[in-house]
Scaffold this motif. Structure first.
Motif, PDB file in Angstrom:
ATOM      1  N   THR A 114       0.853  -1.188   0.000  1.00  0.00           N
ATOM      2  CA  THR A 114       0.000   0.000   0.000  1.00  0.00           C
ATOM      3  C   THR A 114       0.887   1.236   0.000  1.00  0.00           C
ATOM      4  N   GLU A 115       0.411   2.250  -0.710  1.00  0.00           N
ATOM      5  CA  GLU A 115       1.083   3.552  -0.745  1.00  0.00           C
ATOM      6  C   GLU A 115      -0.007   4.616  -0.766  1.00  0.00           C
ATOM      7  N   ASN A 116      -0.325   5.110   0.428  1.00  0.00           N
ATOM      8  CA  ASN A 116      -1.361   6.145   0.551  1.00  0.00           C
ATOM      9  C   ASN A 116      -2.672   5.656  -0.062  1.00  0.00           C
ATOM     10  N   ARG A 117      -3.161   6.296  -1.114  1.00  0.00           N
ATOM     11  CA  ARG A 117      -4.453   5.920  -1.714  1.00  0.00           C
ATOM     12  C   ARG A 117      -4.355   4.732  -2.657  1.00  0.00           C
ATOM     13  N   PHE A 118      -3.146   4.234  -2.872  1.00  0.00           N
ATOM     14  CA  PHE A 118      -2.930   3.143  -3.816  1.00  0.00           C
ATOM     15  C   PHE A 118      -2.638   1.841  -3.066  1.00  0.00           C
ATOM     16  N   SER A 119      -3.288   0.779  -3.463  1.00  0.00           N
ATOM     17  CA  SER A 119      -3.040  -0.526  -2.865  1.00  0.00           C
ATOM     18  C   SER A 119      -3.177  -1.584  -3.948  1.00  0.00           C
ATOM     19  N   VAL A 120      -2.587  -2.735  -3.680  1.00  0.00           N
ATOM     20  CA  VAL A 120      -2.660  -3.822  -4.653  1.00  0.00           C
ATOM     21  C   VAL A 120      -3.324  -5.030  -4.017  1.00  0.00           C
ATOM     22  N   ASN A 121      -3.863  -5.878  -4.877  1.00  0.00           N
ATOM     23  CA  ASN A 121      -4.363  -7.191  -4.499  1.00  0.00           C
ATOM     24  C   ASN A 121      -3.518  -8.195  -5.267  1.00  0.00           C
ATOM     25  N   PHE A 122      -2.549  -8.777  -4.569  1.00  0.00           N
ATOM     26  CA  PHE A 122      -1.600  -9.701  -5.173  1.00  0.00           C
ATOM     27  C   PHE A 122      -2.043 -11.122  -4.881  1.00  0.00           C
ATOM     28  N   GLN A 123      -2.374 -11.844  -5.928  1.00  0.00           N
ATOM     29  CA  GLN A 123      -2.797 -13.239  -5.828  1.00  0.00           C
ATOM     30  C   GLN A 123      -1.767 -14.078  -6.580  1.00  0.00           C
ATOM     31  N   LYS A 124      -0.764 -14.586  -5.850  1.00  0.00           N
ATOM     32  CA  LYS A 124       0.358 -15.256  -6.504  1.00  0.00           C
ATOM     33  C   LYS A 124      -0.074 -16.515  -7.251  1.00  0.00           C
ATOM     34  N   ALA A 125      -0.915 -17.308  -6.636  1.00  0.00           N
ATOM     35  CA  ALA A 125      -1.331 -18.558  -7.284  1.00  0.00           C
ATOM     36  C   ALA A 125      -2.108 -18.280  -8.562  1.00  0.00           C
ATOM     37  N   ALA A 126      -2.904 -17.249  -8.547  1.00  0.00           N
ATOM     38  CA  ALA A 126      -3.697 -16.881  -9.719  1.00  0.00           C
ATOM     39  C   ALA A 126      -2.914 -16.013 -10.686  1.00  0.00           C
ATOM     40  N   LYS A 127      -1.703 -15.593 -10.295  1.00  0.00           N
ATOM     41  CA  LYS A 127      -0.880 -14.704 -11.105  1.00  0.00           C
ATOM     42  C   LYS A 127      -1.658 -13.451 -11.493  1.00  0.00           C
ATOM     43  N   SER A 128      -2.200 -12.840 -10.463  1.00  0.00           N
ATOM     44  CA  SER A 128      -3.004 -11.640 -10.642  1.00  0.00           C
ATOM     45  C   SER A 128      -2.460 -10.533  -9.756  1.00  0.00           C
ATOM     46  N   PHE A 129      -2.488  -9.307 -10.263  1.00  0.00           N
ATOM     47  CA  PHE A 129      -1.882  -8.180  -9.545  1.00  0.00           C
ATOM     48  C   PHE A 129      -2.680  -6.933  -9.896  1.00  0.00           C
ATOM     49  N   SER A 130      -3.747  -6.655  -9.145  1.00  0.00           N
ATOM     50  CA  SER A 130      -4.604  -5.520  -9.460  1.00  0.00           C
ATOM     51  C   SER A 130      -4.243  -4.313  -8.605  1.00  0.00           C
ATOM     52  N   LEU A 131      -4.526  -3.153  -9.134  1.00  0.00           N
ATOM     53  CA  LEU A 131      -4.251  -1.882  -8.459  1.00  0.00           C
ATOM     54  C   LEU A 131      -5.561  -1.214  -8.097  1.00  0.00           C
ATOM     55  N   LYS A 132      -5.726  -0.857  -6.839  1.00  0.00           N
ATOM     56  CA  LYS A 132      -6.899  -0.133  -6.386  1.00  0.00           C
ATOM     57  C   LYS A 132      -6.508   1.294  -6.047  1.00  0.00           C
ATOM     58  N   ILE A 133      -7.255   2.224  -6.638  1.00  0.00           N
ATOM     59  CA  ILE A 133      -7.035   3.636  -6.355  1.00  0.00           C
ATOM     60  C   ILE A 133      -8.263   4.132  -5.599  1.00  0.00           C
ATOM     61  N   SER A 134      -8.073   4.567  -4.377  1.00  0.00           N
ATOM     62  CA  SER A 134      -9.159   5.062  -3.546  1.00  0.00           C
ATOM     63  C   SER A 134      -9.202   6.582  -3.611  1.00  0.00           C
ATOM     64  N   ASP A 135     -10.410   7.136  -3.388  1.00  0.00           N
ATOM     65  CA  ASP A 135     -10.560   8.594  -3.375  1.00  0.00           C
ATOM     66  C   ASP A 135      -9.887   9.209  -4.603  1.00  0.00           C
ATOM     67  N   SER A 136     -10.297   8.767  -5.769  1.00  0.00           N
ATOM     68  CA  SER A 136      -9.650   9.183  -7.022  1.00  0.00           C
ATOM     69  C   SER A 136      -9.636  10.702  -7.161  1.00  0.00           C
ATOM     70  N   GLN A 137      -8.514  11.195  -7.669  1.00  0.00           N
ATOM     71  CA  GLN A 137      -8.341  12.626  -7.883  1.00  0.00           C
ATOM     72  C   GLN A 137      -8.086  12.896  -9.360  1.00  0.00           C
ATOM     73  N   LEU A 138      -8.347  14.136  -9.777  1.00  0.00           N
ATOM     74  CA  LEU A 138      -8.169  14.487 -11.189  1.00  0.00           C
ATOM     75  C   LEU A 138      -6.744  14.208 -11.645  1.00  0.00           C
ATOM     76  N   GLY A 139      -5.784  14.379 -10.756  1.00  0.00           N
ATOM     77  CA  GLY A 139      -4.386  14.137 -11.085  1.00  0.00           C
ATOM     78  C   GLY A 139      -4.040  12.676 -11.279  1.00  0.00           C
ATOM     79  N   ASP A 140      -4.975  11.780 -10.967  1.00  0.00           N
ATOM     80  CA  ASP A 140      -4.726  10.357 -11.183  1.00  0.00           C
ATOM     81  C   ASP A 140      -4.944   9.958 -12.642  1.00  0.00           C
ATOM     82  N   ALA A 141      -5.534  10.840 -13.424  1.00  0.00           N
ATOM     83  CA  ALA A 141      -5.781  10.530 -14.828  1.00  0.00           C
ATOM     84  C   ALA A 141      -4.454  10.337 -15.552  1.00  0.00           C
TER      85      ALA A 141
END
Lengths: 117, 114
Positions: free
Chosen positions: A60-87
């Protein structure tokens, strides 16, 4: 050979809402690193977050976090409280651990995130 | 503390010509990697330099060559330019002993081949 797949070419989110970007990868290695990079219109690639494969805890890094599923080989990024600068364009990247610094980053094709005011 | 810098910002060349792109790494960094990013694609690794030697190379033809200088700056040379070489060329720097942790990218050079 290792590959990284981002199946969402474009995503859109309302300001202050949460969005999740998907990434899957293929590797036969057990030790590696995964990254999310942000590339705004200025073109400069900026590291958002990093995950070591040997760590079970999701990064996790402030508003950014990941969901790492090693067995499924999946690595998603969650952005919370999205801001215009995240575009920006977001790239998922893989780097094998074995072999040290000579290892290259392998990137996906990117997801273009739009943030609506 | 200056980050990674690249020059020029934009470049237009004609097919068959040769081009040289330049990169200055972030202060304290000794390793430089080059990537090619075609429009709408993710960056593709070209090669990496450390201690003035090419340490690893991606799947690019010999028309792509490079050099690293004693001050750690680097050049990417492309000979006999093709239309398909049109892309954004990114330079990334790191410390050899900490390369796994982060690579800092420059703003890139946009090369257009006509």
């Amino acid at each position: 050979a290792q590959t990284v797949t981002q199946s969402q070419p474009e995503m859109s989110v309302q300001e202050a809402e949460t969005v999740t970007l998907s990434c899957t990868y293929d590797t036969s290695e057990s030790d590696y690193y995964l990254f999310w990079y942000k590339q705004p219109p200025s073109r400069q690639m900026i590291l958002v977050i990093r995950q070591e494969a040997y760590k079970q805890q999701n990064a996790t890094e402030n508003r950014f976090s990941v969901n790492f599923q090693k067995a499924a080989k999946s690595f998603s990024l969650k952005i919370s409280d999205s801001q215009l600068g995240d575009a920006a364009m977001y790239f998922c990247a893989y780097r094998r651990e074995y072999g040290g610094a000579t290892n290259k980053l392998i990137f996906g094709t990117g997801t273009l995130l739009a943030v609506q005011p | 503390d200056a980050g990674v810098t690249q020059s020029p910002t934009h470049l237009i060349k004609t097919r068959g010509q040769q081009v040289t792109l330049r990169c200055s790494p972030k202060s304290g960094h000794d390793t430089v990697s080059w990537y090619q990013q075609a429009l709408g694609q993710g960056p593709q690794f070209i090669f990496q330099y450390y201690e003035e030697e090419e340490r690893q190379r991606g799947n690019f033809p010999d028309r792509f060559s490079g050099h690293q200088f004693p001050n750690y700056s680097s050049e990417l040379n492309v000979n006999a330019l093709l239309l398909g070489d049109s892309a954004l060329y990114l330079c990334a720097s790191s410390r050899w002993d900490r390369d796994a942790y982060e690579q800092y990218f420059g703003p890139g050079t946009r090369l257009t081949v006509t």
